[in-house]
Design a protein around this motif. Sequence first.
Motif, PDB file in Angstrom:
ATOM      1  N   VAL A  45       0.819  -1.254   0.138  1.00 24.42           N
ATOM      2  CA  VAL A  45      -0.010   0.062  -0.031  1.00 24.42           C
ATOM      3  C   VAL A  45       0.839   1.072  -0.055  1.00 24.42           C
ATOM      4  O   VAL A  45       1.801   1.324   0.678  1.00 24.42           O
ATOM      5  CB  VAL A  45      -0.956   0.042   1.432  1.00 24.42           C
ATOM      6  N   GLN A  46       0.816   2.267  -0.974  1.00 25.14           N
ATOM      7  CA  GLN A  46       1.233   3.383  -0.789  1.00 25.14           C
ATOM      8  C   GLN A  46       0.397   4.562  -0.503  1.00 25.14           C
ATOM      9  O   GLN A  46      -0.647   4.477  -1.009  1.00 25.14           O
ATOM     10  CB  GLN A  46       1.909   3.638  -2.238  1.00 25.14           C
ATOM     11  N   GLY A  47       0.867   5.430   0.647  1.00 29.83           N
ATOM     12  CA  GLY A  47      -0.151   6.231   1.080  1.00 29.83           C
ATOM     13  C   GLY A  47       0.144   7.429   1.638  1.00 29.83           C
ATOM     14  O   GLY A  47       1.416   7.874   1.432  1.00 29.83           O
ATOM     15  N   LEU A  48      -0.493   8.212   2.280  1.00 32.03           N
ATOM     16  CA  LEU A  48      -0.301   9.531   2.596  1.00 32.03           C
ATOM     17  C   LEU A  48      -0.944   9.360   4.248  1.00 32.03           C
ATOM     18  O   LEU A  48      -1.920   9.439   4.650  1.00 32.03           O
ATOM     19  CB  LEU A  48      -0.844  10.634   1.904  1.00 32.03           C
ATOM     20  N   HIS A  49       0.010   9.612   5.243  1.00 30.38           N
ATOM     21  CA  HIS A  49      -0.571   9.584   6.472  1.00 30.38           C
ATOM     22  C   HIS A  49       0.056  10.778   7.292  1.00 30.38           C
ATOM     23  O   HIS A  49       1.429  10.946   7.257  1.00 30.38           O
ATOM     24  CB  HIS A  49      -0.072   8.112   7.382  1.00 30.38           C
ATOM     25  N   PHE A  50      -0.448  11.856   7.816  1.00 30.94           N
ATOM     26  CA  PHE A  50       0.029  12.766   8.418  1.00 30.94           C
ATOM     27  C   PHE A  50       0.874  13.682   7.814  1.00 30.94           C
ATOM     28  O   PHE A  50       1.881  14.058   8.172  1.00 30.94           O
ATOM     29  CB  PHE A  50       0.380  12.671   9.928  1.00 30.94           C
ATOM     30  N   GLY A  51       0.759  13.758   6.399  1.00 34.99           N
ATOM     31  CA  GLY A  51       1.262  14.586   5.451  1.00 34.99           C
ATOM     32  C   GLY A  51       2.815  13.848   5.179  1.00 34.99           C
ATOM     33  O   GLY A  51       3.510  14.609   4.502  1.00 34.99           O
ATOM     34  N   THR A  52       2.817  12.557   5.370  1.00 41.58           N
ATOM     35  CA  THR A  52       4.089  12.082   4.955  1.00 41.58           C
ATOM     36  C   THR A  52       3.604  10.798   3.894  1.00 41.58           C
ATOM     37  O   THR A  52       3.002  10.019   4.411  1.00 41.58           O
ATOM     38  CB  THR A  52       4.904  11.272   6.200  1.00 41.58           C
ATOM     39  N   HIS A  53       4.651  10.664   3.006  1.00 37.30           N
ATOM     40  CA  HIS A  53       4.484   9.458   2.130  1.00 37.30           C
ATOM     41  C   HIS A  53       4.850   8.089   3.017  1.00 37.30           C
ATOM     42  O   HIS A  53       5.917   7.996   3.617  1.00 37.30           O
ATOM     43  CB  HIS A  53       5.491   9.719   0.917  1.00 37.30           C
ATOM     44  N   THR A  54       4.020   6.958   2.769  1.00 40.05           N
ATOM     45  CA  THR A  54       4.131   5.872   3.584  1.00 40.05           C
ATOM     46  C   THR A  54       3.924   4.812   2.562  1.00 40.05           C
ATOM     47  O   THR A  54       3.459   4.875   1.708  1.00 40.05           O
ATOM     48  CB  THR A  54       3.275   5.508   4.549  1.00 40.05           C
ATOM     49  N   GLN A 110     -12.362   8.311  -8.041  1.00 38.07           N
ATOM     50  CA  GLN A 110     -11.057   8.536  -8.093  1.00 38.07           C
ATOM     51  C   GLN A 110     -10.004   7.518  -7.946  1.00 38.07           C
ATOM     52  O   GLN A 110      -8.901   7.672  -8.243  1.00 38.07           O
ATOM     53  CB  GLN A 110     -10.559   9.690  -6.814  1.00 38.07           C
ATOM     54  N   GLY A 111     -10.462   6.261  -7.712  1.00 39.40           N
ATOM     55  CA  GLY A 111      -9.686   5.038  -7.565  1.00 39.40           C
ATOM     56  C   GLY A 111      -8.734   4.875  -6.412  1.00 39.40           C
ATOM     57  O   GLY A 111      -7.847   4.219  -6.476  1.00 39.40           O
ATOM     58  N   LEU A 112      -9.063   5.564  -5.392  1.00 40.37           N
ATOM     59  CA  LEU A 112      -8.362   5.674  -4.087  1.00 40.37           C
ATOM     60  C   LEU A 112      -9.084   4.873  -3.129  1.00 40.37           C
ATOM     61  O   LEU A 112     -10.473   4.814  -3.175  1.00 40.37           O
ATOM     62  CB  LEU A 112      -8.440   6.883  -3.400  1.00 40.37           C
ATOM     63  N   TYR A 113      -8.188   4.373  -2.271  1.00 43.94           N
ATOM     64  CA  TYR A 113      -8.898   3.573  -0.907  1.00 43.94           C
ATOM     65  C   TYR A 113      -8.585   4.719   0.373  1.00 43.94           C
ATOM     66  O   TYR A 113      -7.732   5.523   0.431  1.00 43.94           O
ATOM     67  CB  TYR A 113      -8.299   2.313  -0.691  1.00 43.94           C
ATOM     68  N   TYR A 114      -9.349   4.600   1.207  1.00 42.77           N
ATOM     69  CA  TYR A 114      -9.191   5.159   2.454  1.00 42.77           C
ATOM     70  C   TYR A 114      -9.352   4.312   3.929  1.00 42.77           C
ATOM     71  O   TYR A 114     -10.137   3.535   3.919  1.00 42.77           O
ATOM     72  CB  TYR A 114     -10.070   6.279   2.740  1.00 42.77           C
ATOM     73  N   TYR A 115      -8.411   4.492   4.813  1.00 39.35           N
ATOM     74  CA  TYR A 115      -8.342   3.715   6.145  1.00 39.35           C
ATOM     75  C   TYR A 115      -9.357   4.873   6.732  1.00 39.35           C
ATOM     76  O   TYR A 115      -8.994   6.107   6.855  1.00 39.35           O
ATOM     77  CB  TYR A 115      -7.067   3.780   6.843  1.00 39.35           C
ATOM     78  N   ILE A 116     -10.367   4.343   7.288  1.00 39.44           N
ATOM     79  CA  ILE A 116     -11.322   5.283   8.155  1.00 39.44           C
ATOM     80  C   ILE A 116     -11.297   5.034   9.633  1.00 39.44           C
ATOM     81  O   ILE A 116     -11.674   3.729   9.940  1.00 39.44           O
ATOM     82  CB  ILE A 116     -12.801   5.189   7.626  1.00 39.44           C
ATOM     83  N   GLY A 117     -11.029   5.819  10.610  1.00 38.09           N
ATOM     84  CA  GLY A 117     -10.982   5.416  11.774  1.00 38.09           C
ATOM     85  C   GLY A 117     -11.477   6.933  12.741  1.00 38.09           C
ATOM     86  O   GLY A 117     -11.940   7.839  11.841  1.00 38.09           O
ATOM     87  N   ASP A 118     -11.670   6.700  14.079  1.00 34.38           N
ATOM     88  CA  ASP A 118     -11.956   7.901  14.700  1.00 34.38           C
ATOM     89  C   ASP A 118     -11.105   8.980  14.622  1.00 34.38           C
ATOM     90  O   ASP A 118      -9.885   9.008  14.754  1.00 34.38           O
ATOM     91  CB  ASP A 118     -12.276   7.591  16.152  1.00 34.38           C
ATOM     92  N   PHE A 120      -9.631   9.928  12.009  1.00 29.67           N
ATOM     93  CA  PHE A 120      -8.519   9.485  11.114  1.00 29.67           C
ATOM     94  C   PHE A 120      -9.165   9.180   9.646  1.00 29.67           C
ATOM     95  O   PHE A 120     -10.010   8.213   9.673  1.00 29.67           O
ATOM     96  CB  PHE A 120      -7.851   8.135  11.574  1.00 29.67           C
ATOM     97  N   ARG A 121      -8.572   9.713   8.561  1.00 26.14           N
ATOM     98  CA  ARG A 121      -8.994   9.389   7.286  1.00 26.14           C
ATOM     99  C   ARG A 121      -7.668   9.436   6.384  1.00 26.14           C
ATOM    100  O   ARG A 121      -6.988  10.556   6.266  1.00 26.14           O
ATOM    101  CB  ARG A 121      -9.892  10.339   6.636  1.00 26.14           C
ATOM    102  N   ALA A 122      -7.153   8.243   6.099  1.00 29.66           N
ATOM    103  CA  ALA A 122      -5.881   8.548   5.313  1.00 29.66           C
ATOM    104  C   ALA A 122      -6.047   7.633   4.066  1.00 29.66           C
ATOM    105  O   ALA A 122      -6.587   6.598   3.823  1.00 29.66           O
ATOM    106  CB  ALA A 122      -4.848   7.556   5.832  1.00 29.66           C
ATOM    107  N   PRO A 123      -5.728   8.381   2.820  1.00 25.31           N
ATOM    108  CA  PRO A 123      -5.805   7.653   1.413  1.00 25.31           C
ATOM    109  C   PRO A 123      -4.605   6.721   1.121  1.00 25.31           C
ATOM    110  O   PRO A 123      -3.478   6.979   1.542  1.00 25.31           O
ATOM    111  CB  PRO A 123      -5.659   9.046   0.509  1.00 25.31           C
ATOM    112  N   PHE A 124      -5.121   5.667   0.076  1.00 28.57           N
ATOM    113  CA  PHE A 124      -3.836   5.109  -0.328  1.00 28.57           C
ATOM    114  C   PHE A 124      -4.191   4.292  -1.520  1.00 28.57           C
ATOM    115  O   PHE A 124      -5.370   4.309  -1.827  1.00 28.57           O
ATOM    116  CB  PHE A 124      -3.433   3.890   0.758  1.00 28.57           C
ATOM    117  N   VAL A 125      -3.234   3.763  -2.355  1.00 25.65           N
ATOM    118  CA  VAL A 125      -3.440   3.170  -3.523  1.00 25.65           C
ATOM    119  C   VAL A 125      -2.519   1.820  -3.471  1.00 25.65           C
ATOM    120  O   VAL A 125      -1.752   1.731  -2.643  1.00 25.65           O
ATOM    121  CB  VAL A 125      -2.730   4.043  -4.598  1.00 25.65           C
TER     122      VAL A 125
END
Length: 134
Positions: A45-54, A110-118, A120-125
């Motif tokens: 998974v390639q994503g963006l968490h708290f402004g950082t590429h992960t 958009q073809g994106l996925y998101y982790y969703i929590g309290d 918290f919302r983080a996009p990834f591909v």
Amino acid sequence: MPRKIISPLVPSLVVANILLASTAFADEVKLNTQQITDLLVGKTVQGLHFGTHTRQYFAESGLTLWIKKGDSAPSEARYKIEDDAYCSSWSGLWAEPDWGCFSIVHDEKQGLYYYIGDDFRAPFVISDEFSLSF
């Protein structure tokens, strides 16, 4: 006593805001347990968490490796997929697990996925190859 006059525009604005809120994420589909398993296991998974590429890799064994840009080595954790959620434990591989769980939604437009929590919302591909480098 002064009379209150309610503009006919006010009820229309209230209804418009309710409709807008209910359709804001209309193109998002919440994934179930099997869909999350098919999506993540054996993938990176390639994503963006708290402004950082992960990047995060999900091994079939339940081991997950996570790295953010600038790290010299990945962190190791355990993961499980159950009850329509992805759960991970970062408390150590051999310690009693402390699980944090997240729903996953797919933004089909958009073809994106998101982790969703309290709060918290983080996009990834998804990538089919193992890759933890930047």
